[in-house]
Write a protein that holds these residues in place. Structure first.
Motif, short mmCIF file in Angstrom:
data_model
loop_
_atom_site.label_atom_id
_atom_site.label_comp_id
_atom_site.label_asym_id
_atom_site.label_seq_id
_atom_site.Cartn_x
_atom_site.Cartn_y
_atom_site.Cartn_z
N UNK A 28 0.81 -1.21 0.00
CA UNK A 28 0.00 0.00 0.00
C UNK A 28 0.85 1.27 0.00
N UNK A 29 1.92 1.24 0.77
CA UNK A 29 2.66 2.49 0.98
C UNK A 29 3.74 2.72 -0.06
N UNK A 34 0.45 1.36 8.90
CA UNK A 34 0.08 2.77 9.08
C UNK A 34 -0.57 3.32 7.81
N UNK A 35 -1.57 4.13 8.01
CA UNK A 35 -2.26 4.74 6.87
C UNK A 35 -1.78 6.17 6.73
N UNK A 36 -1.70 6.66 5.52
CA UNK A 36 -1.44 8.10 5.38
C UNK A 36 -2.63 8.86 5.96
N UNK A 50 5.03 16.16 1.54
CA UNK A 50 5.28 15.37 2.74
C UNK A 50 3.99 14.66 3.10
N UNK A 51 4.09 13.38 3.37
CA UNK A 51 2.91 12.63 3.81
C UNK A 51 3.10 12.25 5.26
N UNK A 52 2.02 12.37 6.01
CA UNK A 52 2.06 11.94 7.41
C UNK A 52 1.22 10.69 7.57
N UNK A 53 1.68 9.86 8.49
CA UNK A 53 1.06 8.55 8.64
C UNK A 53 0.46 8.38 10.03
#
Lengths: 1019, 961
Positions: free
Chosen positions: A326-327, A430-432, A456-459
């Protein structure tokens, strides 16, 4: 009929004069014999703006380029001896006949050594480094650093200090222009001046200040550098402002942004220097910051003498991060475009291979890749030969072409995943949770200016990642600012663009404004009535746009009357208003208009459109119910019930459709999903339809959001009442909404809000209604404010008004925010909001444009021309011709605005695009011109017959015995709210003089007026 | 850039010997960039670039190439972006090198292959077609791989999902698709049998031919290419390569007679190819989706095909015509399997179903849900059972009526492929993880595994050697254990024998003790008797004494009593005397008183009473005196008696004393005897215990020994086993060592094959040289003969000429005759005409003369016609005769010519002879040369054959028996 042509011509002349700001392409209802616009010369030329923006001509740019830029003040390094002592070249240059021209004869008197920074560097950077730099090394030659240049390439050293005859650099640039080996190979050869500079420089020992690395630049880059060198630096910012690195696979790239005193911004990442305070904790190279060991440190970014420290924390530096489906893998599909609607993301996929559109179904995608055709797409034994990879790099034919290179990070992500066994992710991966695009705002100066963006992606586990390389970038206006796949924004033409990045289910945007380079602009002093003006002008300032001036009183009274009440002012009102010297007369007029019942009717009509009030066949919605519903709405608005209360009543309504007419809301649309979609579109301005089958491609809405929202409506019950035309809507207290993909029962959750606790017996709709029509819902007041704004300007701050999404941002978010806050503060009282808007200078601006705002369509720097909507047009024609209409269910003489049933219409209304109320879409009201509209006005009974039957001309001439000149004036004022100009009046009167049938002539004038654009437009 | 281009051209020029050709260069370029759109299935613009011949045909825009002129060739222009539409369509331009290659190829005259000669006619080196096909089990032992090379062709880190598997219908062989190879295993022993390389890519379909002699593989590279390969199962030789596709082949099968191969692929076509030359026989366009399964009926008459939409069709193999459409499947067909009688076909589908269709009418006879989520594989066994697997991660065995017989679950991931072994005793399952497991049908237990990614021989050998070392250690350990056990046994046996001796000793001792005891007991009995007699005697005496004493005592008691009575009475006398005195006194007083007072009654009474008391007392006194006297006599008597008894008692006491001392003596004797008995008894008891203990020990030791012997069996067995294992391990080592040799052998074998092929070519060459030589020789001889025959021939020619001339003369005479006849007949006709004219004239004059009219008519109509016919016949004969003469003259001319030629011969022939001799000599030299080469080569071939044989011998010798 010959005079008819003349009349039209005259009128058109006038119109052209009046509407000189109109675009020729958008001509509406053009009469058959149009006057050539070319003949028409504007009498009132638009007032020239106080300061004319200086247009930078390309020629000027070029001349400037010819002169090498002066050295930058930041780098005042003295030209010293070469840092590297020139060693004898390892191999003598190939013995070729020296082709150098006569100029190459030894120079007797040594010329001065040209300055490296000001003279030499620009030549190399513009002409050489692109092919001989860090990116490419044609002929294995690099010229970006001194040692490389001395070492040379395949054929020998490029530079031999003090001996340009042996320097291949000189040899190759001095060849004949048509020689195969001349450098640079493309474009013009270097000028003799440049060649001489290089020779002199080499002859002087080719001094190259220590540690200076060159990078490829264009001429425009140099011009821009020069431009910025003369500006005052205000701030240096680094994005992201802090860096946290988790696991050994993590990294972050920094973007350095400089802001100058004129608010312009510039990407100075490549010009800044970076130094890490503890190199054992984190490592720094041109690809970013990488973890070394756990701990914290910081990187100091220095630009133009300013330092910015970016703290770095490193965690789990020795733990690798497993490649996750997924990530890591799915983002590649999105980035490479595999799962778009035109490729494998289409409903049936491509060639049998389907991926969920933008990855709304990760489990399904994993299944299809690994186990649908278990041996076709992947090969775990020899992962490199998996078709998934071979197609992507086009090692085998691929209809979608080559998507990325073998060995690229995208390739490696998929390959590593395959090598690890192509596993699906554990449930707790972990999901974004959010993404951010940086820098958040750009003001780019000059075409060609670039800015690298970072995403930037946060999870959900608290980590973040630099996903710039995985995000999909898009600009909503490539004309102003385009963006590359890699996230480099390039300024194009003046204007603004919204730069979007999409990753996972998120789309975020950054505003980019582009202004021409070297524009001379100073902020004009413009009067401001209220907050509206302040915020609009603030935005215009950013765009360096100068607003138009105020409109005339004539235009104002016509505009306001039509907008607020949907009627034309009568002559008395006009005279009174225009002759008044009261400085607050405009304000007073607005108040008067707001108190008229026509104002209420206008808004009842607009809401009736949104609520789709209309009869439906088979008594699903009977005429009686329609009427009751309409009356209910009318009564609520007329008694000034705040709109939030109305909406709450509507959404939580129960009972019979006759006894509780608000329940018709649930009878007009009976499909649960559509009810939910309509509620979102009407009350929040959002189109969530897409999310029924897949995550919204350009907004944040996921299928989860969709079905959770729809769950509010899953317990509506309907049963028959005694009267077969009546239906009773009630709360069934049971019924679940299930997710389309996995059949999960979805609990009600506010769209973009929290998940409320709803006791079993409570009507879910009541809970929703309470939230939806409240200040807690950030979209409700905003949406209504935008609808109101759109009514008065013809274009919403968000346009279309019912397509609010991340990727369709407000043109002026601050303005919309303020309007919505005020609207909430006003307890949702329309009148107050309308008062604010109409009293603003912004609303009262003229349609005339100036050079700087001529192309503005979204920032309200001038008034827009707006065709009257069908109902209002019919009403004003009826009004000025003194005739009456008859609509089904209404008394004779009623106004079209008052029609209750969306299904009641007539030919005129249909032709001019009255909403059929079949959908909630704002696009139902059609304002586009059509041929039938023009023909209908020209030849239809609506003009001709009404002029006759109304008998106005007869009344004027024969009853009131007015002289023709007054009658003409009357006709002009009643239709256009102005007297005819001299140029118009003279020929018409001449015709009247010459003609026997004065009434006939004046009727024709009347006809021509009704056909004029000036009449059918609000301006 | 320019430079690069130039250098490329130079490079191309430098290697001019290596011409740019279709086969070596251009095809791979086409394959990579063009064929996906320009192939026989999807010829965009009518252009097919997949083969040389089709490229030459060109497309709808005309020819694609003009040999020698790249700039006039559309193919070059569009790829070099000199002309629209740029190709490849919507993709990056080809690299400069590739464009240059195309240009070079066209400029070089579009060579197909490097050899200037025409390509050798394509022929399959093997004639696969079978003359007789039987549908049942073929006669003789079923084909098994014979010593095929086992070195894996590709070795990967792990196996991939099993794409396909097949089992031989008649032999215990399973074929498993590995990476770019097919792997054969023995399903009884799980031994590897062969590695068959498939360099075309990845195998997606494996099928054994009906007789089990061929293995057919279809596959390729996804999205790019596909090929069908077949191997001879026995020899492992590739015997077939047909069916060029442009995506991987999904399924392929071969008919029972081995003449036809069917191919199913993503092209949506079903293609049938002739195995003899690879020619496409039928190209069936009917499926609307990828053809995922093709299967010939075991008799080869019908072909079943299935697609990704669930469409299933039956075709006639021979004609390619549609036979049945089998409806019902709603998901992609994953597998098709025929029952061995060719009458029922089973389909498996992603809709989960298993369906059976009957070929008598094409109807579905049975269908059931095999596996929820999708059935992935189905296989019909000879016994009519079916085995399936599917997305429910189960393998199920079914009767043909759909009844589930068995289900095997617990697979870690999807089982993808399943098949019965030839005898339906086992099933083979291949799963998504790449595991291939073998299961016993009866027990539903896993019995073995087959590797889809077998290790290479070196590591096998290494493992085997390690195993040997381990086995040796194990054997040593087992042996030690066994020896230890044996030592224990020996110790125990020894102990037992000692214990047995002890038992004997103890027995003797016990017997002696028992005898002693008996004697003692006897003595004791005597003593007891004696004592008893004494006891009795004593008792008698004592009894008497006791009686005497009793009597004495009685007498003494009596005496005492009597004396006491006497004493009492004496006292009574004394007391009563006193009392009588007192009473007399009292009575006197009372009397006195009464007298004094007679009227007092009381006093009188009292006086009476006192007198009575006194009198009574007097009486009592008297009595007491009497009694006293009697008592005294009694005392005298008893005193006497007592004395006698006392005497008697003394006597008796003495006797008793004597008896007592006797008894004491006797008792002593007895006591001694008892003691003796006790001692003897104890001894006896002790001895008995000792015996018993000894006996117990023996029993125990005996059991211990027996147990030990039993115990010894396990290590013995373990040892035996370890020995066997060791042997087995050593065998394995030998086997893998041998197999390594075998790999070399196969290399040599393949060189031999190549040499053989080359040798065949040489032989062909030599033979043709020979025939050329022979022909030249024959020609020479013929010419020489001609020369010698010349005079005779001239003579004959002269004669022939004169003969022919004579014929001409004779025929000319005949012509003269015929001409004369014609002249006569003409004259007669003229006469007749004249006569008719006369008649007409006359008749004109005499119109009434009927006879004249009649004669005229008769003459005109009949006579004249007859004459005319006759004349014409004669003329025809003349013409014929003239023809004859012409012919004769021609023959004369020919004969003259011939004669002239013959006459010229003696002058002409000698140079010809010279020339022919030269030709003969040259051809002979050529023949000699080729023959020499052939002979030389034969030696080489023989050497190679010997080498192979030697290796074979070595290999077979190395192979463990």
């Amino acid at each position: 009929m010959s005079y008819m042509n003349k009349l039209l011509t005259i009128l058109f002349l006038g119109l052209v004069i009046q509407l000189c700001a109109e675009e020729p392409n958008k001509a509406v209802a053009v009469p058959q014999e149009p006057a050539k616009p070319a003949e028409a010369k504007p009498v009132q030329a638009p007032k020239p703006p106080e300061t004319k923006p200086e247009v930078v001509k390309p020629a000027e740019v070029k001349t400037e380029v010819a002169k090498p830029p002066v050295p930058k003040p930041e780098t005042p390094k003295p030209v010293a001896q070469p840092a590297v002592v020139a060693k004898p070249s390892p191999a003598p240059a190939p013995e070729k006949p020296v082709v150098a021209p006569v100029v190459a004869t030894p120079v007797v008197a040594k010329p001065p050594i040209p300055n490296f920074h000001s003279k030499i560097r620009p030549i190399l950077e513009v002409s050489c480094i692109q092919c001989h730099g860090i990116e490419k090394q044609k002929g294995k030659l690099r010229l970006d650093q001194s040692p490389f240049a001395l070492k040379g390439g395949e054929t020998g050293p490029a530079i031999v200090p003090e001996d340009f005859a042996k320097s291949l650099l000189i040899e190759r640039i001095a060849l004949a222009a048509d020689h195969d080996d001349i450098m640079p190979p493309k474009g013009d050869p270097l000028s003799p001046d440049q060649v001489k500079l290089l020779k002199d420089w080499i002859a002087g020992g080719a001094p190259w200040p220590k540690d200076i690395e060159l990078r490829a630049k264009t001429r425009a880059d140099l011009v821009r550098e020069q431009l910025f060198a003369n500006k005052k630096l205000v701030a240096v910012e680094v994005f992201p402002s802090k860096v946290s690195l988790e696991t050994s696979s993590d990294h972050h790239k920094l973007v350095v942004l400089a802001t100058y005193d004129d608010d312009t911004t510039r990407d100075v990442t490549l010009d800044a220097t970076f130094s890490i305070s503890d190199a054992t904790t984190a490592r720094l190279d041109r690809n970013g910051i990488f973890p070394a060991k756990d701990g914290s440190t910081s990187v100091r970014v220095t630009f133009a003498g300013r330092n910015v420290d970016v703290p770095i924390t490193v965690k789990d530096a020795s733990t690798p991060r497993n490649v996750s489906f997924r990530l890591d893998v799915m983002p590649v599909f999105m980035r490479a475009g595999c799962n778009t609607g035109s490729c494998h993301g289409s409903a049936r996929g491509q060639d049998g291979f389907m991926l969920s559109l933008f990855g709304y179904d990760p489990n399904g995608d994993h299944h299809r890749i690994t186990r649908q055709l278990s041996t076709r797409r992947i090969n775990l034994a020899i992962p490199e030969e998996s078709m998934l990879l071979e197609k992507s790099i086009e090692a085998v034919p691929h209809t979608g072409g080559k998507l990325f290179e073998k060995g690229s990070q995208y390739y490696d992500s998929i390959l590593t995943w395959l090598k690890d066994g192509a596993n699906n992710d554990p449930a707790d991966i972990p999901q974004p949770t959010s993404i951010e695009i940086l820098p958040p705002k750009l003001l780019l100066e000059g075409t060609g200016a670039t800015q690298k963006m970072a995403v930037i992606a946060r999870y959900s586990d608290g980590t973040d990642r630099d996903v710039t390389d995985l995000a999909v970038f898009q600009s909503n206006n490539d004309n102003s600012a385009s963006i590359t796949k890699e996230g480099v924004v390039t300024a194009q033409k003046r204007g603004e663009a919204f730069i979007m990045a999409r990753f996972a289910t998120f789309t975020v945007g950054s505003q980019a404004i582009v202004i021409p380079a070297g524009l001379t602009y100073s902020r004009p002093k413009v009067a401001e009535t209220n907050y509206v003006d302040k915020l609009v002008n603030e935005k215009l300032h950013k765009l360096r746009v100068i607003p138009s001036g105020l409109c005339s009183d004539e235009a104002f009274i016509r505009r306001t009357s039509l907008d607020i009440a949907g009627v034309l002012p009568d002559i008395e009102e006009q005279t009174k208003f225009i002759s008044s010297t009261d400085p607050k007369k405009r304000e007073k007029l607005i108040d008067e208009l707001l108190d008229r019942k026509e104002f209420t009717e206008m808004w009842v009509m607009k809401f009736a459109e949104l609520l789709q009030i209309r009869t439906q066949q088979n008594n699903q919605v009977s005429y009686k119910a329609t009427l009751l519903y309409h009356n209910w709405l009318k009564e609520r608005i007329a008694t000034n019930v705040p709109i939030d209360k109305i909406v709450q009543e509507l959404l939580s309504s129960t009972g019979g459709t006759f006894k509780a007419p608000a329940t018709n809301y649930y009878q007009i649309e009976r499909d649960t999903l559509k009810v939910a979609e309509n509620a979102a579109q009407v009350f929040m301005g959002m189109r969530i339809q897409c999310a029924q089958c897949h995550n919204h491609p350009f907004d944040r809405w996921t299928m989860d959001d969709y079905y959770s929202f729809a769950a509010f409506f899953s317990q509506i019950g309907r049963k028959n009442a005694e009267d077969p035309r009546e239906v009773i809507v009630y709360n069934r207290r049971s019924g679940d909404m299930k997710h389309k993909i996995d059949g999960r029962v979805m609990l009600p959750k506010f769209l973009g809000g929290a998940q409320p606790e709803i006791p079993r017996s409570t009507d879910r709709r009541v809970v929703l209604a309470k939230w939806l029509a409240s200040a807690e819902n950030p979209y409700f007041a905003r949406n209504l404010a935008n609808i109101v704004w759109q009514h008065f300007f013809g274009v919403g701050i968000i346009e279309p008004v019912d397509d609010v999404r991340v990727s369709n941002p407000a043109s002026n978010p601050e303005l919309l925010d303020d309007l919505s806050h005020r609207f909430t503060e006003y307890n949702y009282d329309f009148k107050r909001l309308v008062r604010d808007i109409c009293n603003s200078q912004t609303y009262q601006r003229t349609t005339h444009t100036n050079e700087s705002n001529v192309s503005d369509t979204r920032n309200f720097s001038h008034a827009n021309l707006r065709r009257l909507r069908a109902e209002v047009l019919l009403d004003v024609i009826t009004q000025v011709t003194s005739t009456k209409n008859k609509f089904k269910g209404l008394p004779t003489g009623a106004r079209a605005v008052q029609i209750a049933d969306g299904n009641v219409s007539n030919y005129f209304l249909t032709t001019f695009g009255r909403a059929t109320r079949e959908t909630v879409c704002s696009c139902e009201v059609k304002m586009e011109p059509s041929l039938s509209q023009a023909l209908h006005l020209l030849n239809g009974d609506i003009t001709h017959n009404r002029i006759r039957s109304g008998g106005l001309v007869n009344q004027l001439l024969n009853v009131e015995k007015k002289p023709p000149v007054d009658a003409l004036d009357f006709l002009y004022k009643s239709t256009l709210c102005r007297s005819p100009s001299v140029e118009e009046r003279k020929p018409i009167l001449a015709v009247i003089e010459s003609e026997e049938d004065k009434k006939g002539v004046l009727e024709d004038v009347f006809w021509a007026l009704l056909n004029s654009k000036e009449f059918i437009f609000n301006h | 850039m320019k430079r690069a281009y130039l250098s490329l051209l130079i490079a191309a020029g430098a290697t001019a010997q290596e011409k740019t050709t279709w086969e070596d260069h251009v095809f791979s370029l086409m394959e990579a960039s063009c064929i996906s759109c320009h192939n026989p299935d999807k010829a965009k613009g009518g252009l097919d670039l997949s083969s040389y011949s089709n490229l030459l045909k060109g497309g709808s825009s005309g020819g694609s190439v003009v040999p020698g002129n790249p700039d006039a060739s559309l193919l070059y222009k569009v790829t070099a972006h000199l002309e629209e539409p740029y190709m490849p369509h919507k993709k990056d331009k080809l690299s400069d090198a590739q464009v240059a290659l195309l240009k070079n190829w066209i400029a070089g005259g579009i060579l197909e292959t490097a050899s200037s000669k025409a390509k050798k006619a394509k022929k399959s080196g093997f004639n696969l077609a079978l003359k007789v096909t039987s549908t049942g089990k073929p006669e003789g032992p079923p084909p098994m791989p014979e010593h095929l090379a086992l070195e894996p062709h590709v070795l990967s880190e792990r196996p991939a999902a099993i794409s396909t598997m097949a089992t031989s219908p008649w032999a215990p062989i399973a074929a498993v698709a590995g990476q770019k190879q097919a792997l054969l295993y023995n399903t009884d022993t799980f031994d590897p049998l062969a590695v068959l390389p498939y360099d075309e890519g990845f195998i997606e379909s494996l099928k054994f031919s009906s007789n089990g002699s061929l293995l057919v593989a279809g596959g390729g590279r996804g999205g790019k290419s596909g090929r069908v390969i077949a191997w001879d199962v026995k020899t492992g030789r590739q015997v077939l390569k047909v069916g060029q596709e442009f995506d991987t082949i999904l399924s392929a099968d071969i008919t029972a007679d081995q003449t036809t191969v069917a191919v199913g692929s993503p092209s949506k076509r079903v293609k049938l190819h002739d195995t003899s030359d690879g020619e496409m026989l039928h190209n069936i366009k009917k499926h609307s989706e990828w053809v995922t399964a093709v299967a010939f009926s075991p008799d080869g008459v019908l072909l079943a095909t299935g697609d990704r939409n669930g469409g299933v069709f039956i075709w006639e193999t021979f004609s390619g015509n549609l036979f049945y459409t089998l409806n019902g499947n709603k998901g992609a067909i994953t597998a098709i399997s025929w029952r061995s009688d060719s009458n029922i076909v089973a389909t498996a589908s992603e809709d989960g179903s298993v369906r059976l269709f009957v070929m008598t009418n094409g109807r579905e006879v049975k269908s059931w849900t095999g596996h929820g989520g999708g059935t992935s594989s189905v296989h019909f066994a000879h016994n009519g059972q079916l085995v399936t697997c599917g997305r429910d991660k189960q393998v199920k065995i079914w009767a043909q009526d759909g009844k589930q017989i068995k289900a095997i679950g617990g697979f870690a991931d999807l089982p993808l492929e399943v098949a019965f072994t030839h005898n339906a005793k086992r099933i083979i399952v291949g799963d998504w993880l790449g595991n291939v497991t073998v299961w016993d049908v009866d027990s539903s237990k896993q019995v073995g595994t087959l590797s889809a990614n077998p290790p290479n021989l070196a590591s096998r050998l290494n493992a085997a050697q390690k195993h040997v070392v381990a086995s040796e250690a194990a054997e040593k350990k087992a042996k030690q254990a066994l020896e230890t056990a044996k030592a224990v046994t020996a110790a125990k046996a020894k102990q037992l024998s000692i214990q047995k001796v002890a038992v004997t000793t103890r027995t003797t001792e016990k017997q002696k003790a028992d005898a002693d005891l008996a004697v003692s007991k006897q003595q004791m009995a005597q003593a007891t008797a004696s004592r008893d007699a004494s006891t009795r005697n004593l008792k008698l005496i004592q009894d008497k004494l006791a009686k005497t004493n009793l009597d004495l005592k009685t007498n003494e008691t009596h005496l005492k009593n009597v004396r006491s009575t006497q004493t009492k009475w004496k006292e009574q006398v004394a007391s009563r005397t006193t009392q009588s005195g007192m009473l007399k006194a009292a009575a006197d007083v009372a009397n006195a008183g009464s007298v004094k007072l007679p009227e007092d009654a009381t006093l009188k009474d009292a006086a009476a009473k006192a007198v009575a008391a006194w009198q009574a007392m007097e009486k009592a006194l008297k009595e007491a005196r009497a009694k006293d006297g009697a008592a005294n006599g009694e005392v005298q008597k008893f005193e006497k008696l007592t004395a006698s008894f006392r005497q008697q008692s003394q006597l008796d006491t003495n006797a008793s004393q004597t008896a007592k001392s006797d008894l004491a003596k006797k008792e002593q004797v007895l006591k001694e005897a008892v003691t003796r008995v006790a001692v003897a008894t104890k001894l006896s008891t002790d001895k008995a215990a000792g015996l018993k203990a000894a006996q117990t020990a023996v029993t125990k030791s005996d059991a211990g020994l027996k147990a030990q012997l039993e115990k010894e069996k396990a290590p013995a067995q373990a040892h035996a086993q370890s020995v066997a294992q060791l042997a087995e391990a050593r065998k394995k080592v030998a086997k893998w060592q041998a197999e390594q040799v075998n790999v070399g052998r196969h290399v040599e074998l393949s060189s031999l094959g190549k040499l053989d092929a080359e040798f065949d070519l040489l032989k062909d060459k030599s033979n043709s040289a020979k025939s050329i030589y022979e022909k030249a020789q024959a020609e020479l001889v013929a010419v020489q003969k001609e020369l010698t025959d010349a005079p005779a021939k001239i003579q004959a020619a002269v004669k022939s000429l004169s003969d022919r001339q004579a014929i001409v003369v004779a025929e000319s005479e005949k012509l003269g005759e015929l001409n004369r006849i014609v002249a006569d007949k003409e004259a007669f006709l003229q006469k007749t005409d004249a006569f008719v004219a006369e008649l007409v004239a006359r008749h004109a004059k005499e119109p009434a003369n009927n006879e004249l009219a009649q004669a005229e008519t008769q003459l005109k109509d009949q006579v004249r016609d007859a004459l005319l016919t006759d004349l014409n016949n004669a003329k025809a004969r003349v013409v014929a005769q003239q023809q004859t003469i012409e012919t004769a003259k021609t023959t004369v001319f020919n004969a003259e010519t011939h004669l002239a030629a013959m006459k010229a011969l003696p002058g002409k022939l000698p140079p010809v002879i010279g020339e022919r001799t030269k030709v003969r000599d040259v051809s002979k030299a050529e023949f000699d040369k080729t023959y020499l080469i052939e002979v030389e080569f034969a030696k080489k071939v023989d050497a190679q054959r010997n080498k192979v044989n030697e290796l074979t011998g070595k290999y077979l010798a190395m192979l463990p028996k």
